[in-house]
Design an enzyme around this catalytic site. Structure first.
Site, PDB file in Angstrom:
ATOM      1  N   HIS A  29      48.658  41.707  -7.218  1.00 23.41           N
ATOM      2  CA  HIS A  29      48.222  40.335  -6.512  1.00 23.41           C
ATOM      3  C   HIS A  29      49.092  39.324  -7.313  1.00 23.41           C
ATOM      4  CE1 HIS A  29      44.885  38.591  -8.936  1.00 23.41           C
ATOM      5  NE2 HIS A  29      44.457  40.123  -8.679  1.00 23.41           N
ATOM      6  N   CYS A  30      49.393  38.445  -7.128  1.00 22.97           N
ATOM      7  CA  CYS A  30      49.983  37.533  -8.216  1.00 22.97           C
ATOM      8  C   CYS A  30      48.905  36.233  -7.946  1.00 22.97           C
ATOM      9  CB  CYS A  30      51.355  36.480  -8.361  1.00 22.97           C
ATOM     10  SG  CYS A  30      51.465  36.137  -6.422  1.00 22.97           S
ATOM     11  N   MET A  31      49.835  34.838  -8.768  1.00 24.52           N
ATOM     12  CA  MET A  31      48.566  33.998  -8.094  1.00 24.52           C
ATOM     13  C   MET A  31      47.669  33.371  -7.428  1.00 24.52           C
ATOM     14  SD  MET A  31      47.261  32.654 -11.834  1.00 24.52           S
ATOM     15  CE  MET A  31      46.907  30.667 -10.489  1.00 24.52           C
TER      16      MET A  31
END
Length: 515
Positions: A29-31
């Site tokens: 996952h990213c932001m």
């Protein structure tokens, strides 16, 4: 419902819609997005995923990306990982599964081959060497963003307390908390770089640590004394990449019996010498040039430079080229304490919000699109633009362009004040929109900085709204989309492409007009 139960329920709702645990090959996952590697893309139910309450949209790139928003994605991902592990543990043995599917082997093979072909085609489209390189750069810096945000907010709070003369016994401690990570950021960059390029992460961190070691002040290179931190994150990046190549060479040629002793020694020795007597000086000059150019650009280009940067940022995001800016932002924060580019680029999101509001008013009969806008607008105000981009403006065509116009005017507004001497910067990267307020910093006081940034947002909202309202729709586009539609027949899909804009089951599919 408790927060943990809610996050687990979201993960449980998503898993079967992406083909189950057996179809998931990787999880990250990213932001804002849950990024999944999938074995067979054809098993994903896009429409059902978009209907999950916590899902803001889906994006397809080299991975399948489910937009959940900041905060939520960091809580849902561990629950999703746990469910995938439980699903794999409960799956039947391969032999049993093969026996169960034996009667339909040919059909299953055909579907698998079709899915693999689709996946390969998508990967080939997005796997240009330059884009792959930028993804690697993003993978190095994105994990650092939470620490940059946390330390940036603490730095802003500390600056406010110092200016007000409050809590004088506490502000030195806050300064240590805010500055500690930035003082050692080169080490973290080196660690992540080695990990991303296939080396031993701790060796990358060890080589990068040379850059921030105070003792380098006693060393001369190119006739000049080195200074601790010279070269910054760019030097750390180069040093760690070099360390990976040295390590791989050693693994190939050093006998196994000596590998544990010789390989790490040679890796640190060779990479360290090159870093001290070459990379630190070169990267330092490049870092200084980046800071000087950014200052020159906004001091001389002003409104024009801000107009171009704010207007082009959304297309850069669509092409994935915005990732090249991450090390530039980090270098500016390292040098000046804040990046002057991010507040300007954040105006692209303001233009997007204004454009979405105009679409809402221009399509009063299309309840489906209006419902999408109402649900996505709060996230857009906080800087999470994917739901509005992929769910509204991009599929319609023209509103995406007019959103860029809104971003251009907002960027021009902030650029103008930079030219007049009022710098507006951000002490961290990641957030934008209203979420950027706690991270703002500048050279003329916090009040002035906040006022200029807020003014830029208002200009971006207004310009995006007006440009879209008056120029975002052709007559054909209005005729086609300003009609009542059921949710299932929504013409705007969050994947970035229009679904069939039909009003009946036998109507032919049409592309949006006026694009």
């Amino acid at each position: 419902m408790a927060t943990e139960d809610k996050n687990r329920a979201t993960a449980a709702a998503i898993l079967p819609l992406v083909g189950g645990a057996a179809n998931v090959s990787s999880i990250a996952h990213c932001m804002t997005r849950l990024r999944l590697g999938l074995h067979d893309r054809s098993l994903v139910d896009d429409e059902a995923l978009k209907a999950v309450p916590a899902v803001m949209g889906v994006v397809e790139d080299d991975t399948y990306q489910i937009v959940l928003g900041p905060g939520t994605v960091a809580r849902v991902t561990p629950e999703f990982e746990q469910l995938v592990e439980e699903g794999r543990a409960a799956a039947p043995e391969p032999a049993t599964a093969a026996a169960a599917t034996a009667p339909t082997t040919a059909s299953a093979d055909e579907l698998a081959a079709q899915g693999a072909a689709m996946k390969a085609a998508r990967k080939a489209k997005n796997a240009t060497p330059f884009k792959l390189f930028l993804r690697r750069i993003a993978n190095i810096f994105v994990p650092l963003i939470p620490a940059l945000i946390g330390c940036g907010i603490i730095a802003g709070l500390n600056g406010l307390l110092v200016n007000l003369g409050w809590l004088t016994s506490v502000t030195p401690a806050l300064a240590a908390m805010a500055s500690g990570f930035m003082a050692l950021i080169a080490v973290f960059v080196g660690f992540n770089t080695a990990k991303e390029f296939g080396g031993t992460p701790i060796l990358g961190g060890a080589v990068a640590a040379i850059i921030v070691f105070p003792g380098v002040a006693n060393i001369e290179a190119f006739g000049q004394k080195l200074s601790p931190g010279q070269g910054g994150v760019l030097g750390a990046l180069g040093a760690a990449v070099l360390a990976v190549y040295v390590e791989k060479w050693c693994r190939r040629w050093v006998p196994e019996a000596l590998d544990v002793l010789v390989t790490p020694t040679l890796t640190v020795l060779v990479s360290g010498l090159v870093t001290i007597f070459g990379l630190m000086y070169v990267a330092g000059e490049i870092s200084t040039a980046i800071g000087t150019f950014a200052d020159w650009l906004l001091s001389n280009g002003g409104a024009g430079a801000g107009f171009v940067l704010g207007g082009l940022f959304l297309p850069l995001v669509m092409l994935g080229l915005h990732q090249a800016l991450i090390p530039i932002h980090t270098t500016l924060i390292e040098q000046q304490g804040y990046t002057v580019l991010l507040p300007i680029l954040a105006m692209a999101g303001a233009g997007q919000v204004g454009a979405a509001a105009a679409v809402y008013f221009r399509l009063p009969r299309n309840e489906s699109i209006r419902r999408t806008i109402k649900s996505a607008l709060p996230a857009g105000l906080l800087g999470v633009g994917e739901p509005l981009i992929y769910g509204v403006s991009l599929p319609l065509g023209r509103p995406f362009i007019t959103a860029c116009v809104g971003g251009a005017f907002g960027g021009g507004f902030i650029g103008l004040f930079n030219q007049l001497g009022d710098k507006v910067g951000s002490t961290a990267i990641g957030p934008s929109g209203w979420a950027l307020f706690p991270l703002l910093d500048g050279n003329h006081g916090l009040g002035s900085t906040i006022a200029i940034y807020a003014g830029g947002l208002l200009v971006g909202y207004l310009a995006g709204f007006l440009a879209t309202y008056f120029f975002g729709f052709s007559k054909d586009l209005l005729t086609e989309f300003n009609v009542s539609r059921e949710p299932a027949e929504s013409t705007v899909a969050a994947t970035g492409g229009p679904a069939s804009p039909t009003t009946g089951p036998d109507s032919p599919a049409k592309e949006p007009a006026g694009v």
